[in-house]
Design an enzyme around this catalytic site. Structure first.
Site, PDB file in Angstrom:
ATOM      1  N   PRO A  32       0.830  -1.209   0.000  1.00 47.98           N
ATOM      2  CA  PRO A  32       0.000   0.000   0.000  1.00 47.98           C
ATOM      3  C   PRO A  32       0.864   1.259   0.000  1.00 47.98           C
ATOM      4  O   PRO A  32       1.897   1.318   0.661  1.00 47.98           O
ATOM      5  CB  PRO A  32      -0.799  -0.120   1.289  1.00 47.98           C
ATOM      6  CG  PRO A  32      -0.767  -1.565   1.633  1.00 47.98           C
ATOM      7  CD  PRO A  32       0.541  -2.075   1.142  1.00 47.98           C
ATOM      8  N   GLU A  33       0.430   2.259  -0.759  1.00 42.79           N
ATOM      9  CA  GLU A  33       1.111   3.542  -0.791  1.00 42.79           C
ATOM     10  C   GLU A  33       0.232   4.572  -0.081  1.00 42.79           C
ATOM     11  O   GLU A  33      -0.787   4.227   0.519  1.00 42.79           O
ATOM     12  CB  GLU A  33       1.440   3.921  -2.235  1.00 42.79           C
ATOM     13  CG  GLU A  33       2.345   2.887  -2.917  1.00 42.79           C
ATOM     14  CD  GLU A  33       2.704   3.232  -4.351  1.00 42.79           C
ATOM     15  OE1 GLU A  33       2.768   4.425  -4.686  1.00 42.79           O
ATOM     16  OE2 GLU A  33       2.921   2.303  -5.152  1.00 42.79           O
TER      17      GLU A  33
END
Length: 286
Positions: free
Chosen positions: A2-3
Site C-alpha cells: 500500500p502507498e
C-alpha cells in the site's frame, strides 16, 4: 505494498470507527503479528487494555493510533497484505486473523488485524515530541502534508545525485510515494525514470510534485488502488484507481497520450512502466 492513498483511506475509516473508543481486551493470535513489539504478545495486550484510541495519524505510508493522554502510539505495519478491518463482533473470524481488539462500549464492532503473508503487524512505541512513533522519526513529510517544504525538497533533489524515480521513492526525502504512483507521476510529467535529479530545474521539480499530488488525490477519491483482494479499506471494500492508471501495468498497451506501445523494464527488483516516446531516456555522455 500500500502507498499513501491506500493508507490514508484506511486511516479515515479508523478515524470514523475507532477514534475515542477504549480498549477492553486484545487477543494476539499469531506471534509474528507483534514481532516488532519488544515485549511480545502478552505485553502488547496488557499495555493496551484500558487505553483510549486517539485520532489515527499517518505520515507517508505509515499509520499509527495515538493513545489519548499518553506519549505512546500503536504503529500499524500493513506490509504486503495487512488489513485493519472494523467488523461486527459476531462476524466469523477471517482465515488469516492475527490480532483482535475489543472495545468496552455497546457499538458492537471490533478492530481486527488480518494478514495473509504475515509481513505486517502492530507494535507499541513511544512518541517523539512531534507526535510520531520514535521508530519512524526519520520519515520525511509527504506531499499532501500542508507543512511539506517544496524549496527544501528541490534542493535535496539536486544534491542527491540520484535518478528521479529513486528520489521519489526515497522516504527520507519525500514519503508515501511507491512504485505505482511514481510511474504515474513520471508519465504525467513526461519524465523518464532514469532522469538524473541534478538536471531538474526548480519549475520542473515543482511540476513533478504537482503531478504526484494530483495522482494521489485522484486515487484517494476512488478509494486507492486494488489489484487483488489484499488491499481493502476498513469495511473490506477494494479501491478502483487501477481502472484509471495511465502507466503502471500497461505494458504493450497504447500510451493514452500518443498511442505508442507502453514499455516495462526491470528496476530495483520491481518494474518501471513508461512511454518510450513521451518519456525519452536521458542521453548518455559520449
Amino acid at each position: 505494498m500500500p502507498e499513501l492513498p491506500e493508507v490514508e483511506v484506511v486511516r479515515r475509516g479508523l478515524e470514523r470507527w475507532v477514534a475515542g473508543r477504549t480498549v477492553e481486551a486484545v487477543e494476539v493470535l499469531h506471534p509474528r503479528a507483534v514481532r516488532r513489539h519488544p515485549g511480545g504478545g502478552a505485553d502488547f495486550a496488557a499495555r493496551l487494555r484500558g487505553e483510549t484510541i486517539g485520532v489515527p495519524q499517518r505520515r507517508g505510508k505509515y499509520l499509527w493510533l495515538p493513545l489519548e493522554g499518553r506519549d505512546l502510539s500503536v504503529l500499524g505495519h500493513l506490509g504486503m497484505s495487512g488489513q485493519l478491518l472494523v467488523q461486527p463482533q459476531d462476524a466469523p473470524d477471517e482465515k488469516h486473523l492475527r490480532i483482535r481488539v475489543r472495545f468496552d462500549d455497546a457499538a458492537g464492532t471490533e478492530l481486527r488485524f488480518v494478514d495473509q503473508r504475515t509481513f505486517g503487524g502492530l507494535s507499541l512505541h513511544e512518541n517523539t515530541p512531534e507526535g510520531l512513533p520514535d521508530v519512524i522519526a526519520h520519515i520525511a513529510r509527504d506531499p499532501l502534508d500542508p507543512l511539506f517544504d517544496e524549496v527544501a525538497y528541490h534542493l535535496a533533489l539536486r544534491a542527491k545525485r540520484s535518478t528521479v524515480k529513486r528520489a521519489l521513492m526515497d522516504q527520507s526525502l519525500i514519503s508515501g510515494v511507491g512504485n505505482i504512483y511514481a510511474d504515474e507521476a513520471l508519465w504525467r510529467a513526461r519524465l523518464h525514470y532514469e532522469r538524473p535529479t541534478a538536471t531538474l530545474t526548480r519549475p520542473r521539480s515543482a511540476e513533478l510534485l504537482g503531478h504526484v499530488r494530483d495522482v494521489m488525490n485522484a486515487a484517494l477519491a476512488v478509494g486507492g488502488t486494488s489489484f487483488d483482494s489484499l488491499y481493502v479499506n476498513v469495511n473490506g471494500e477494494s479501491g478502483y484507481f487501477d481502472r484509471s492508471l495511465d502507466a503502471y501495468g500497461r505494458e504493450d498497451e497504447p500510451c493514452r497520450r500518443c498511442g505508442t506501445p507502453m514499455r516495462r523494464r526491470p528496476w530495483m527488483n520491481r518494474s518501471s512502466y513508461f512511454c518510450p516516446r513521451c518519456q525519452r531516456p536521458p542521453r548518455v555522455p559520449s
